[in-house]
Design an enzyme around this catalytic site. Structure first.
Site: not given
Ligand code: COA
Length: 260
Positions: A66, A112, A115, A135
């Site tokens: 999400a 999500g 999911e 989460e």
């Molecule tokens: N919501 C909003 N933005 C997200 C996102 C999310 N769930 N997941 C990634 N993004 C965005 C990042 O903020 C970043 O945006 P920016 O370039 O404007 O800063 C972009 O996507 C790229 O992500 P980034 O974190 O830089 O990539 P990474 O390769 O370093 O890491 C992940 C990848 C997937 C490990 C990391 O993005 C992450 O942990 N995301 C969240 C996962 C999460 O907690 N999901 C559950 C949500 S309830």
């Protein structure tokens, strides 16, 4: 209908829905959920669509969860509505669709995203895919059905571990656990998924619909599953397709199913 955050393509009766926010790793914001809901409604209502595939745009992510940037302003009511609307209009609607909807998981499937993949009838993954329910890192729990569907798919112990640690697993571990049915290369993911979907849509649609409903019934441990199977099995004998299936077998030819 033109969308801002998803791409849809209908070819050979298969609708491919691609979540299209690659710069945000295809995170599910309000617009994505609304557009997905609309596209799924289309699967239900358009007779030309016999199956669907859900995937993500870009080499990195299926869906990284999400959209966390929408979380800061939410209170308990907002959080509950987010989960309720999402489950009702997208996740449960995918699960309960009478036409097969298969996930092609092409990278991160987190929160999500995991999911969304689990709401689909089954999953294929590319070898760079990563699954998880992170989460708890945000002080939250899965809200789009993750606690229920992950437990159904991989069992209580592993579901507990993944949900409580927030750890990610790779595609091969997901395969071992039954979270994905197949692992392939990123290049072959869509073609392999289409091949399986084509096999399914060559069968009788009414039988496919009954099978989906009954397997879902069993997955939730609902009562009277065996009786429901008996009833559905009987009902199918009244369909033209069941007559055609038996006839085609006896005449040593391919069945021509019409959905009647
Ligand atoms: N919501 C909003 N933005 C997200 C996102 C999310 N769930 N997941 C990634 N993004 C965005 C990042 O903020 C970043 O945006 P920016 O370039 O404007 O800063 C972009 O996507 C790229 O992500 P980034 O974190 O830089 O990539 P990474 O390769 O370093 O890491 C992940 C990848 C997937 C490990 C990391 O993005 C992450 O942990 N995301 C969240 C996962 C999460 O907690 N999901 C559950 C949500 S309830």
């Amino acid at each position: 209908m033109s969308y801002q955050t998803i791409l849809t393509e209908l070819s050979d009766h298969i609708l491919t829905i691609t979540i299209n926010r690659p710069d945000k790793l295809n995170a599910l914001n309000k617009t994505v959920i609304e557009e997905l809901s609309h596209a799924i409604e289309e699967i239900y209502n358009n007779a030309d669509i016999k199956a669907a595939i859900i995937t993500g745009n870009g080499a990195k992510a299926f869906v990284a969860g999400a959209d966390i940037s929408e979380f800061l302003t939410l209170d308990s009511n907002g959080g509950k509505t987010l989960a309720q609307k999402g489950q009702q209009n997208v996740f449960s609607k995918i699960e309960n669709c009478s036409k097969p909807i298969i996930a092609a998981v092409n990278g991160f499937a987190l929160g999500g995203g995991c999911e969304l993949a689990m709401a689909c009838h089954f999953r294929l993954a590319s070898d760079n895919a990563k699954f998880g329910q992170p989460e708890v890192n945000l002080g939250l729990i899965p809200g789009y059905g993750g606690t229920q569907r992950l437990t159904q798919l991989i069992g209580k112990g592993k579901a507990m571990e993944l949900t409580l640690t927030g750890n990610m697993i790779d595609a091969n571990e997901a395969l071992r656990l039954g979270l994905t049915n197949h692992v392939t290369t990123p290049e072959n993911l869509l073609s392999e998924t289409k091949k399986i979907v084509q096999t399914i849509i060559s069968k009788a649609p009414l039988a496919i619909a009954e099978a989906i409903a009954l397997v879902n019934h069993a997955a939730y441990g609902k009562e009277n599953g065996l009786q429901k199977e008996i009833d559905a099995f009987g009902k199918l004998f009244d369909t033209q397709d069941a007559k055609e299936g038996a006839k085609a077998f006896l005449e040593k030819r391919k069945a021509n199913f019409t959905g009647n």
